[in-house]
Write a protein that holds these residues in place. Sequence first.
Motif, PDB file in Angstrom:
ATOM      1  N   ALA A  96       0.806  -1.222  -0.050  1.00 32.85           N
ATOM      2  CA  ALA A  96       0.065   0.097  -0.168  1.00 32.85           C
ATOM      3  C   ALA A  96       0.891   1.419   0.120  1.00 32.85           C
ATOM      4  N   GLU A  97       0.538   2.157   0.827  1.00 25.84           N
ATOM      5  CA  GLU A  97       1.370   3.404   0.922  1.00 25.84           C
ATOM      6  C   GLU A  97       1.685   3.912   2.416  1.00 25.84           C
ATOM      7  N   VAL A  98       2.746   4.750   2.293  1.00 25.41           N
ATOM      8  CA  VAL A  98       3.184   5.190   3.566  1.00 25.41           C
ATOM      9  C   VAL A  98       3.119   6.745   3.442  1.00 25.41           C
ATOM     10  N   GLY A  99       3.236   7.451   4.625  1.00 31.98           N
ATOM     11  CA  GLY A  99       3.177   8.908   4.768  1.00 31.98           C
ATOM     12  C   GLY A  99       1.769   9.706   4.282  1.00 31.98           C
ATOM     13  N   ALA A 148      -0.919   7.406   2.914  1.00 28.91           N
ATOM     14  CA  ALA A 148      -1.509   6.088   3.607  1.00 28.91           C
ATOM     15  C   ALA A 148      -2.664   6.370   3.896  1.00 28.91           C
ATOM     16  N   ALA A 149      -3.746   5.190   3.958  1.00 30.42           N
ATOM     17  CA  ALA A 149      -4.876   5.232   4.403  1.00 30.42           C
ATOM     18  C   ALA A 149      -5.239   4.441   5.295  1.00 30.42           C
ATOM     19  N   ASN A 150      -6.149   4.508   6.410  1.00 31.24           N
ATOM     20  CA  ASN A 150      -6.302   3.761   7.447  1.00 31.24           C
ATOM     21  C   ASN A 150      -7.015   2.529   6.830  1.00 31.24           C
TER      22      ASN A 150
END
Lengths: 514, 514
Positions: free
Chosen positions: A351-354, A357-359
């Motif tokens: 997924a993504e960071v920073g 980022a999604a919960n």
Amino acid sequence: MTRRRSTLVSAVLAVPWIATAALAADLHQQVRAWRVAHEKVIVGELMGLLALPNVATRVADVEKNADHLTEMLKRRGFEVRRLTAAPGTPPALVGDLRVPGAKRTVVFYAHFDGQPVDQKGWLSDPFKPLLRTGPLGGEVKEVDLAKVEGPLNPEWRIYARSASDDKSPIVAILSALDALRASGVQPSVNLKLFLEGEEEQGSGHLTEILRQNLDLLKADAWILCDGPVHPSRRMEVFYGARGVTGLELTVYGPLRPLHSGHYGNWAPNPAVTLAHLVASLRDEEGRILIPGFYDDVRPLNAAEKAAVAAMPPVEEKLRDELALGRTEGSGGRLQERLMDPALNVRGLRSAEVGEGAANAIPTEAQVSIDFRLVPDQTPQKVRDRVESFLRSQGWTLVTEAPSPETRRSHPKVARVAWSLDYAAARTDMSLPVSRAVAAVVDRAAGSAIQVPMLGGSVPMVLFTETLKVPVIGVPIVNHDNNQHGINENLRLQNLWDGIEVFAALMAELGQEWR
Amino acid sequence: MTRRRSTLVSAVLAVPWIATAALAADLHQQVRAWRVAHEKVIVGELMGLLALPNVATRVADVEKNADHLTEMLKRRGFEVRRLTAAPGTPPALVGDLRVPGAKRTVVFYAHFDGQPVDQKGWLSDPFKPLLRTGPLGGEVKEVDLAKVEGPLNPEWRIYARSASDDKSPIVAILSALDALRASGVQPSVNLKLFLEGEEEQGSGHLTEILRQNLDLLKADAWILCDGPVHPSRRMEVFYGARGVTGLELTVYGPLRPLHSGHYGNWAPNPAVTLAHLVASLRDEEGRILIPGFYDDVRPLNAAEKAAVAAMPPVEEKLRDELALGRTEGSGGRLQERLMDPALNVRGLRSAEVGEGAANAIPTEAQVSIDFRLVPDQTPQKVRDRVESFLRSQGWTLVTEAPSPETRRSHPKVARVAWSLDYAAARTDMSLPVSRAVAAVVDRAAGSAIQVPMLGGSVPMVLFTETLKVPVIGVPIVNHDNNQHGINENLRLQNLWDGIEVFAALMAELGQEWR
């Protein structure tokens, strides 16, 4: 040196080392004097070769290089054959130079194809070789070779694709032979040149070419002339190289990203699973935790251990340069650590960071790994051990993206994609040929670093396994050559050193080999 | 119902439940009849409100909504005040409706600002509300409200930004009051409406507004009218919501990417370090391994446990839909798992994987985490525990990108960036007001799902902590409403259900509350 002196050299087989060294010193002076007198000619020949585009993917260009090299070899009296595994594939050249009375045959290996040149940032055309007064930056200026008198400043550099990797060793070998001839010295071994045209493409046809030409390539040793010397600028000899194999591993969570508040703690989080998986493969000191992983490791022998111990310390400088607050291996030396197999994580992705980022619970997580192998590990054995271990941990392994049905019906599914590259090779440093090469290079270069096995990977095993022959590496180019990158370059002093070392090997190896 | 009947309702305070239920059923029929007769008016009022752009970042638009709502409230006899924390910040509205003889005051909360509408894929203007015959896809058609006769098909949907989130609850509340009045029924509690204008912007000024207006907002309970009902379409009541806090954690390797062959096993690999760090924080079943992490967890009481046990099973369907071969928590039920704190990894990132991966040691690795908190954990306590744990594991924590000097002088450096969001809140289900709301909604909706605490996070704690008041959530909109996304919509039946439930709460809560 004349034929008379050559006979004299043969006669010293039984005399003590001091005498050989004294004679060698004499030869070295002659080679050097010849080089000093011919620097512009040597550089001119190299620049002529560098002017030929040689990107490995363009076979027609590679063939033009082969034509040019064929002429260069024939001028030196080599009998030249062009080898291809199949029509339309890049050619290799074999040059053959028999020496009357020589008992042994040595193959010098180099390659004449090059990396792509698409990168931005080349300060001059990669195929219009240019002489500059030093490394880029600061006061560096262009030099017009036609307008300067020799001797050339040895810190000057030639800029072009393959200036270092790997056309300059070819010119160094041929110039070494020219220097010997001018000195009247006959090589002490039969010489072969094996010039590959597909190295930067992964040597896909090399094994086939070797297999098809076993008789033609029959020799007592191969000398690999590729790669850079030690960062200290000291000459080095390497006797092996670790192998390499790659693994892309993907683990899975829910089919779509899930709100972590509404599904977390229940729907499995693949990023967490991956973290546990990676942690189960190796510890923070580099120790690989896969059962039996070290079973196939051939220990270093006494000569190899001594060589590792004698390598110059680099740790303090590197720790400072790289801002390392700790090192792996509980403080062990870098060179010792490189003699062991290694598991390196090249990258992680889920997924993504920073900001992005999604919960949410990600749908998958991926790790990219490279293994460095040592003798007698093989990519296949490593693959089997890793997969057995993962299965013992409850993983179901698949080789394609798993269907929802597969994901639904197995607790833990991992997709594995291996790049089965090649095994390690290590020529015994205590073999007569190893000791001979070490002695000759050491004498010619004034103390060379002896490296039992490179940490990096070079497919030496293709030669050792296919030809069953000792293979030893004698690189000559500067470490700061930008190989594979923009503004690739060769420092002239490295070319001069290469000529001296190769001349010494040709002239002295036969005598030293006992 | 007339005033006489209202008196009658008051008189039933002491009579058994059956009688109350019978009277309630009578009222419910009247409310439903009124609604059926006024469907086009109700939908028309909602569409008028939805026609006002309300993107939360545009304060001028939000203020126009506040003007419009002020008129809607005043028409119903509310005394209206506009509250702002500071000039230029989005306003909130408070409407006050005193009921003679009512002993208790209940605040209904909703918000009238909306998410942005920049996303591509809106099939109609988000601020030109449109009635369609159902969810998008298939045979769905547009409906011209002016040209149809009531009653409207309850599966029709209104498409517009905020159709569900969160303007329809406002219209449902006001329509419920209209229906009561038409039936001659006086509310059983004093009514306040608190309409927020900044929810989709993170309620940055809400606490300040609450603090500045403690007296004005004094009440015995708050009813939150936001969020969707259960995916089964059954009405639900929630008594709490988990809190949330976020953590971005970065760990470091060498200053520049290093050749894994030449430096691996010696230069620390930050992706491996990160994997071990993540694995040290929680196990694969969701258990958080940080010492003391569960110390502040307030256990569920008997009523809450019973409610969780009574929630409808969803596990099998979800496992199939999401293709899950296992679940965390050793097979525990989803609803039980959501009552615990959780550590979710939102994402992982280090260098590249797949085609882009290089045989190199990455320079850093990052993990993005969200924690879901339960009472009595707080973001600050969680932060302290996590940081203490990391320090005990040898980590030096920094809040900015560390300098080379910092990296050089500490074995393990991690950068931590917290988003300290908000704590959990959970109103005791055994409080009189909780039991009263449960009974009224259950009766009005025909068995509602009782949820002790949402797994997701809603800042209920801002109300419970600032106002020291019980807060209970009564959402009404359909779960498949595309809230925050494109083509947000409201299913008419959910609006009708909302009117009936809110009317029941207004009329019956005062009597049921004992």
